[in-house]
Every structure is written in C-alpha cells, then in structure tokens.
Design an enzyme around this catalytic site. Sequence first.
Site, mmCIF file in Angstrom:
data_model
loop_
_atom_site.group_PDB
_atom_site.id
_atom_site.type_symbol
_atom_site.label_atom_id
_atom_site.label_comp_id
_atom_site.label_asym_id
_atom_site.label_seq_id
_atom_site.Cartn_x
_atom_site.Cartn_y
_atom_site.Cartn_z
ATOM 1 N N ASN A 128 23.187 -0.291 -31.077
ATOM 2 C CA ASN A 128 23.731 -1.337 -31.970
ATOM 3 C C ASN A 128 22.649 -1.887 -33.020
ATOM 4 O O ASN A 128 22.721 -2.097 -34.205
ATOM 5 C CB ASN A 128 24.627 -2.296 -31.567
ATOM 6 C CG ASN A 128 25.803 -1.899 -30.680
ATOM 7 O OD1 ASN A 128 25.659 -0.623 -30.271
ATOM 8 N ND2 ASN A 128 26.716 -2.830 -29.984
ATOM 9 N N ASN A 138 24.647 0.650 -25.836
ATOM 10 C CA ASN A 138 24.725 -0.942 -26.368
ATOM 11 C C ASN A 138 23.205 -1.201 -27.309
ATOM 12 O O ASN A 138 22.799 -1.619 -28.181
ATOM 13 C CB ASN A 138 25.563 -1.915 -26.305
ATOM 14 C CG ASN A 138 27.064 -1.358 -26.566
ATOM 15 O OD1 ASN A 138 27.971 -2.087 -25.631
ATOM 16 N ND2 ASN A 138 27.631 -0.862 -27.252
ATOM 17 N N ASN A 150 31.275 6.389 -36.378
ATOM 18 C CA ASN A 150 31.173 4.636 -36.449
ATOM 19 C C ASN A 150 30.687 4.266 -36.579
ATOM 20 O O ASN A 150 29.197 4.610 -36.876
ATOM 21 C CB ASN A 150 31.266 4.985 -34.260
ATOM 22 C CG ASN A 150 32.476 4.790 -33.478
ATOM 23 O OD1 ASN A 150 32.839 5.730 -33.967
ATOM 24 N ND2 ASN A 150 32.653 4.090 -33.031
ATOM 25 N N GLU A 197 25.790 -9.997 -32.676
ATOM 26 C CA GLU A 197 25.998 -10.268 -30.583
ATOM 27 C C GLU A 197 24.225 -9.630 -29.921
ATOM 28 O O GLU A 197 23.992 -9.614 -28.694
ATOM 29 C CB GLU A 197 26.546 -9.153 -29.070
ATOM 30 C CG GLU A 197 28.104 -9.816 -30.218
ATOM 31 C CD GLU A 197 29.687 -8.971 -29.035
ATOM 32 O OE1 GLU A 197 30.147 -9.787 -28.404
ATOM 33 O OE2 GLU A 197 29.609 -7.981 -29.039
ATOM 34 N N LYS A 243 26.893 0.412 -19.423
ATOM 35 C CA LYS A 243 27.576 0.102 -21.000
ATOM 36 C C LYS A 243 26.964 -0.335 -21.947
ATOM 37 O O LYS A 243 26.412 -0.179 -22.975
ATOM 38 C CB LYS A 243 29.147 -0.859 -21.561
ATOM 39 C CG LYS A 243 29.264 -0.908 -22.762
ATOM 40 C CD LYS A 243 30.718 0.396 -23.282
ATOM 41 C CE LYS A 243 30.745 0.517 -25.398
ATOM 42 N NZ LYS A 243 31.584 -1.477 -24.655
ATOM 43 N N ALA A 272 36.954 0.711 -32.744
ATOM 44 C CA ALA A 272 37.667 0.653 -33.469
ATOM 45 C C ALA A 272 36.731 -0.157 -34.641
ATOM 46 O O ALA A 272 35.977 -1.209 -34.487
ATOM 47 C CB ALA A 272 39.101 -0.946 -32.829
ATOM 48 N N ALA A 305 38.808 -6.405 -34.395
ATOM 49 C CA ALA A 305 38.672 -5.496 -33.805
ATOM 50 C C ALA A 305 39.929 -4.630 -33.337
ATOM 51 O O ALA A 305 40.030 -4.488 -32.952
ATOM 52 C CB ALA A 305 37.547 -4.276 -34.538
#
Length: 314
Positions: free
Chosen positions: A193, A189, A253, A268, A185, A129, A10
């Site tokens: 996530n 996450n 999202n 990840e 960041k 994305a 993406a």
Amino acid sequence: MKIVIVGPGAMGCLFAAFLSLSKEEIWLLDKTKDRAELINQQGIIIEGISENWQAKVKASADKIKIGKADLIIICVKSFDTKEALENAKTLLKENTTILTLQNGLGNVEILGELAGQERVIAGSTNEGATLLAAGRIRHAGRGQTIIGRMDGKIPVEMRFLREIFNKVGLEARISRDIKSLLWSKLIINTGINALSAITRLKNGKLIEFEWTRRILREVVTEAVKIAKRKRIKLIYDDPLAKVEAVSEATAGNISSMLQDVLRKKRTEIDFINGAIVRLGQELGIPVPNNSLLVDLVKTIEASYSLTVASMESC
Ligand code: PAF
C-alpha cells in the site's frame, strides 16, 4: 435480518450491492445526507469483473429511519472506526453483531471497547474494489472473505452470515484463528500500500522495478520479524513470495492507499506500516524501512495543497 453497512466507500458499496441480492433488509448508513440521497435514487452502479449492473440499496444518514440493526458491517477507514460506531450507536440493540472488514490493526479492539468484544466479528476480504464516484464502483478483483472471532468461538450468527455471503456470490469462510489472518493481510498491506501510494504505481508494477521490489522485500521482512516476536502464525509459509504473488494477482489494482492519495484523502498509514513502527518501538526491533514509508506518506498527506502541478509553477 436487518444489515446496516457503515461507510459508502469502495468496499462498503461492493458489500451493500452484493448483499442487496439476498432476502435480508439491507441499509447503507452514510454520514453525508446528499450522498445517501443520491445512492437511494440511483442505487449502486457496478462495473468491472462482475459485469455492469446496478443494485437497489436503501441509503440514509438518518439513524432513526434505519432503526435497530441485527448486524452492522463497518467499512469506514480505520482512523474513523471510533467515530463511526459512536455515530451508529443508536442502531445497536442487545444482540447486534458488528463485523469489521477494514484493513490494518486495531479496529477489532476499538469496536470491542465501545460495544463489547463478544459482539465483534473480525474479517479480512480479498475482494478488490475502486470507488469511481459516489455510489459508483469498479469491482477490481474477486477473493475470499474470511470471518472469525478473536476468541475463536463460532456463534450461530457467524455461520448465518457466512451463508448469506456465499448465497449472494461473496465467497466466505470462517476461521478459528482470525488474528493470524488479520496479520497475514497486514503483512501484504505493509508491502504494497504505502509503496504504491508513494510511487503512484499499480500493484503489479511494484515488483517489476528492481528498486521498488527491493524496498517491498525489506519492508515485509521487518513486518514479519514483528509478527514472529509476537508469535503470530501467518497463513502462508513464505511471506515474501506471498506479497509478490498478491502484487502480481492484483497487478491492475490501484491500492486503497494510492486511491486515497490520488483523491487527496487521509490514508490508513497509521494502522498499517504505522502499526509495525509502533510495535517495533515497543519490542525494541528496528524497522527503518517501515518508518521511512510512514514518514513519506505522512509528508504526502500534509502537502496535498503544496505539491507543484507543472514546471511553470516552480
Ligand atoms: O488495500 C488494498 O488495496 C488491498 O488490500 C490489496 C491487497 C493491497 C490489493 O490492492
């Protein structure tokens, strides 16, 4: 300037598509020949907040055809970083710069070990994305891309890169303290996530349910303890409020980890909550909530072919 984007996921497709609007020579390096051929023919198809458009991008799995690169942008999943750069080694010349825009901790170090730390620029992007199919993406959210070197130096190539990004509509700036940005960041996450991947909820829903909101807060609090012990200065004062604000701002999202789980791909997790667990062990700081999320995501990954599809199959 020849810019090669490695990884047609993406983010790779999004950056390749926007960079194709510049005057530079843009290539997408794909390890799969057929997919590269498809992207070569159809271009990258974008829908979502930047309207529907199509970008003509040269894609190839043949490194000889691409030739030497001035800049390589690594957009593969963190667990593929080493292999991706080893595979792209023939693109390197003496002064090739390598930019990583990946999630998680450890990518800068892996790239530095392979190519020399002075060549590596770290980056963190808030562009969002979703990969819809090969070479087809939804631009889900706009945000700044921040780049910098771990030693705080700002070489001329970095200013040039910022200029190119800004010219094509990818808002970018340079930071002298990229480590604090990568951690800032990472904290986001760690909160969003894994929890979204386990519950299969979009980002915004995580703070609407009191139970997921409570877990999110515990996970973030643990990660912040590690950051504090490592004397990392986060770019926001209130991490809990920040992670909740990001969940809200990216409410629609499907997080990158949930995208992986829905596609039954490796996630990840080792580079996000897994990094917090490893550091917790090293520093003697208990992080039980992060540990639990890691175990659950690993169970999901290991059981892709085993989960029941319906009640009848029980
Ligand atoms: O990995 C992701 O999906 C993104 O970094 C974020 C910020 C969680 C938004 O979906």
